[in-house]
Design an enzyme around this catalytic site. Structure first.
Site, PDB file in Angstrom:
ATOM      1  CB  SER A 135     -29.079 -27.559  55.408  1.00 23.00           C
ATOM      2  OG  SER A 135     -30.374 -28.014  55.731  1.00 23.00           O
ATOM      3  CD  GLU A 162      -2.980  -1.018   0.160  1.00 25.58           C
ATOM      4  OE1 GLU A 162      -3.242   0.107  -0.310  1.00 25.58           O
ATOM      5  OE2 GLU A 162      -3.520  -2.058  -0.254  1.00 25.58           O
TER       6      GLU A 162
END
Length: 714
Positions: free
Chosen positions: A328, A68
């Site tokens: 419990s 690029e």
């Protein structure tokens, strides 16, 4: 030149860079190793994740620059040579043959999109110069890597790498890099899931060109072109979705990642086990689990449901933090606090037989009774009557307050006062808080707040139990028969619980390193039958979760623990309603000071202690340390060595019954003791020793309420 520079500076100040799109990024919640747990899109709905140059392979940057902008590191953002070549080609051929855009100009277009006109190109060049001036080339690369389009709602190399290849950018190979370098030129036309042939052709064309330029060797190029392109977009990671949602709101502006303490392998394993469990549970029954490391309090796995997307089971509800009845599972805390208050010993004999507590008459889970058992046996078998008896002696209000002070809050309905049903699940608690509480039992008695952010400080913890009491509970719970499917080479200490009408099944357990909890039930709190029992539904799943971690033996008790071996004579038996001990005198109570009193007392002033009832002689303790009572069979003692702050006073009679009070000593006003009319109960007739206020007033005052003759602060 100076004029142009001046104009440029004016324009730079007048038109600052619009970096909103770059700053509006996806939020990531990551595991302890940096891997993704869950990502959240940016405000505009796009997957835009910050990607910096050091997060991609060097080959990616080399190919990107070669393809690029070969002079990227030489020009100031605008390449005059490329622009001149593009203009010459346009002038001689009458069409655009090659563009003059640099990587920096591409970034300028991404942050400030403009229509394709000559004026827009001028704006791009101006923005490109601004980018290089203010941010430098490395940051420009980061912007390209973060903003480049890759089809659909994907932006940035990290998003694309995970969506198309299922891996982080650092793991990309040459063929994958070439495809990602190519795609931003035409992201929709080159989407490999829609146009695989076009994507492959563009990729292979770039590979061939880079080979000619010398950026790729012939062997690398051949291997890259032989690779197929992806045909489907992969879903982004979705681990620990409930915790991720909870945490993402904490991201500060400018932050992209929230680092957690979760272990990715353990998290995956727990989620897999819950999904498998869901196959055996009829909808809408679901499950949740959490795993915490004891020493640091770091959460290693968090699964709020069996499947986040399961609508039948309300999978989006986070049951790790949902308030439910604990059944419990609170019983160990009652016994542990009783140990520390010299109310009981693991070897103390207690009665498991029908008994009415005013208008409350609890039964056992199996509707039977066992008669005389030890405290250890009562806890291992989860018998209800001994636990309620123990809570009666502790006091429900004090029990709830003790847990809350340590960081284990119990939720009561508005206006409800703690009562004896608390110990059997008549209260609300979250799975996360319950696991934190069991972490105190598993370690040194200190409760550490669960820690989910890796950068958060480790909690030193707040005392819930003494190390000796915690060790006694470890020994007791380690003797519970192992759950179905548990490995024979592992000793897992655990406790189960089942709430009223089978609405919630619990199992919370630990080894020497981890503590974990499992909940099974329905989101709508309706009954789900025997599938939601602790032993049958939750415990087997807990055992399988511990199979995911290496076995670590339970921590040994501290040397000289008072809760090993036989119980002392005074605690050999816990007086029941029909036992001989129950008739030995009136109930024991502490007359002075009253529970909750605040005393304004100078450090050198002895504090008289007085009890009534029970059977003499008494034994006195302050914060678990014995202090001497008065000579003979007198019912008083003197507390001489005290300091400002909260302290707990306990008196135990010859029959093993006890009474206690928590009081706070305050620094006297103006540095002096304040005289108040709080006489030593009983005065000289009980032989108050010299130097202790007798009939004269105690040098102190009860703050927030007077002390009456009954010893209660009002």
């Amino acid at each position: 030149m100076a004029m142009l520079l001046g104009v440029g500076l004016v324009l730079d100040r007048a038109f600052p860079l619009p970096l909103g799109r770059f700053l509006d990024r996806s939020s990531l919640v990551v595991a302890r190793d940096g891997s993704w747990l869950r990502a959240f899109p940016a405000d505009d709905g796009r997957w835009r994740m910050l990607t910096r140059p050091d997060q991609v392979p060097d080959l990616f940057l080399d190919l990107l620059v070669a393809a690029e902008d070969r002079r990227f590191f030489l020009h100031p953002g605008v390449d005059p040579l490329a622009l001149g070549r593009a203009f010459q080609q346009w002038a001689t051929r009458g069409e655009v043959v090659s563009g003059g855009s640099t990587l920096t100009m591409q970034v300028a277009k991404l942050i400030d999109p403009q229509p394709r006109t000559l004026g827009a190109k001028a704006v791009e060049m101006f923005r490109a110069l601004q980018l290089t001036l203010h941010h430098g080339r490395n940051e420009v690369l980061a912007m390209w890597l973060t903003l480049a389009p890759f089809g659909g709602d994907l932006e940035g190399v990290r998003s694309a790498s995970l969506a198309w290849f299922g891996k982080e950018p650092s793991m990309l190979g040459p063929a994958e890099i070439a495809l990602l370098v190519t795609m931003p030129r035409s992201p929709e036309r080159l989407r490999p899931d829609r146009y695989p042939a076009a994507a492959r052709a563009a990729r292979d064309g770039l590979i061939a060109r880079l080979q000619v330029q010398g950026a790729l060797t012939a062997d690398t190029a051949a291997a890259a072109t032989a690779m197929p392109v992806p045909r489907h977009r992969r879903p982004l990671p979705m681990r620990a979705p409930h915790l991720s949602e909870r945490l993402v709101a904490r991201l500060a502006p400018g932050d992209d990642e929230l680092p957690t303490t979760l272990d990715p392998a353990l998290q995956d394993g727990v989620e897999r086990l819950l999904r498998a469990a869901a196959a055996t549970l009829s909808p809408p029954i679901g499950a949740a689990a959490v795993v915490v490391e004891q020493d640091s309090g770091s959460v290693r796995a968090w699964a709020g449901s069996t499947d986040y997307f399961d609508r039948l089971r309300h999978g989006m509800v986070d049951h790790v933090t949902a308030v439910r009845s604990p059944g419990s599972t609170l019983k160990p805390f009652a016994y542990g606090l009783a140990f520390d208050r010299f109310l009981a010993h693991p070897a103390t004999v207690v009665h498991d037989e029908p008994r009415r507590f005013a208008d409350y008459a609890p039964d056992n889970f199996d509707d039977g009774f066992s008669g005389e058992v030890t405290v250890a046996q009562a806890l291992q078998r989860s018998l209800n009557l001994p636990a309620v008896t123990m809570l009666e002696r502790l006091g429900p209000i004090g029990f709830v307050q003790a847990l809350d002070d340590a960081g284990l809050p119990l939720r009561l309905a508005d206006g409800q006062q703690p009562g004896l049903p608390v110990i059997l699940g008549g209260v609300g608690v979250t799975l996360l808080d319950l696991v934190a509480g069991y972490g105190a039992i598993a370690a040194d008695g200190r409760l550490r707040a669960p820690r989910v952010l890796s950068d958060a400080p480790t909690d030193a913890g707040r005392p819930l139990l003494s190390p000796a009491a915690a060790a006694a509970l470890r020994t007791i719970l380690g003797g519970v028969p192992q759950a179905s499917g548990a490995r024979p080479d592992r000793v897992l200490a655990y406790k189960t619980g089942t709430s009223f009408r089978y609405k919630d099944g619990w199992a919370v357990g630990f080894d020497g390193r981890h503590v974990a909890g499992v909940w099974v039930g329905r989101s709508d709190a309706a009954s789900c039958g025997r599938a939601c029992t602790g032993q049958g539904g939750a415990a087997p799943l807990l055992a399988r979760i511990f199979d995911l971690v290496d076995p670590v033996p339970l921590r040994p008790p501290p040397p000289g623990s008072p809760f090993q071996g036989a119980a002392p004579a005074s605690l050999a038996r816990l007086a029941g309603p029909d036992s001989p001990m129950a008739g030995q005198g009136p109930p024991l109570r502490l007359e002075f000071p009253a529970d909750g009193a605040v005393l304004d007392v100078a450090a050198d002033v002895p504090i008289p202690l007085r009890a009534r009832g029970g059977t003499v002689p008494y034994r006195w303790y302050v914060e678990g340390r014995p202090i001497a009572g008065l000579p003979g069979r007198r019912r008083a003692a003197v507390w001489r060595e005290h300091a400002p702050g909260w302290s707990e006073i306990t008196v135990v009679d010859a029959a093993g019954r006890s009474a206690r009070a928590r009081v706070r000593l305050a620094v006297p006003w103006s540095g002096r003791a304040v005289r108040a009319h709080l006489e030593f109960p009983g005065g000289a007739e009980h032989g108050v020793p010299e130097g202790v206020p007798g009939q004269e007033a105690l040098q102190g005052v009860v703050l927030g309420g007077r002390q009456d003759q009954e010893g209660e602060a009002r």
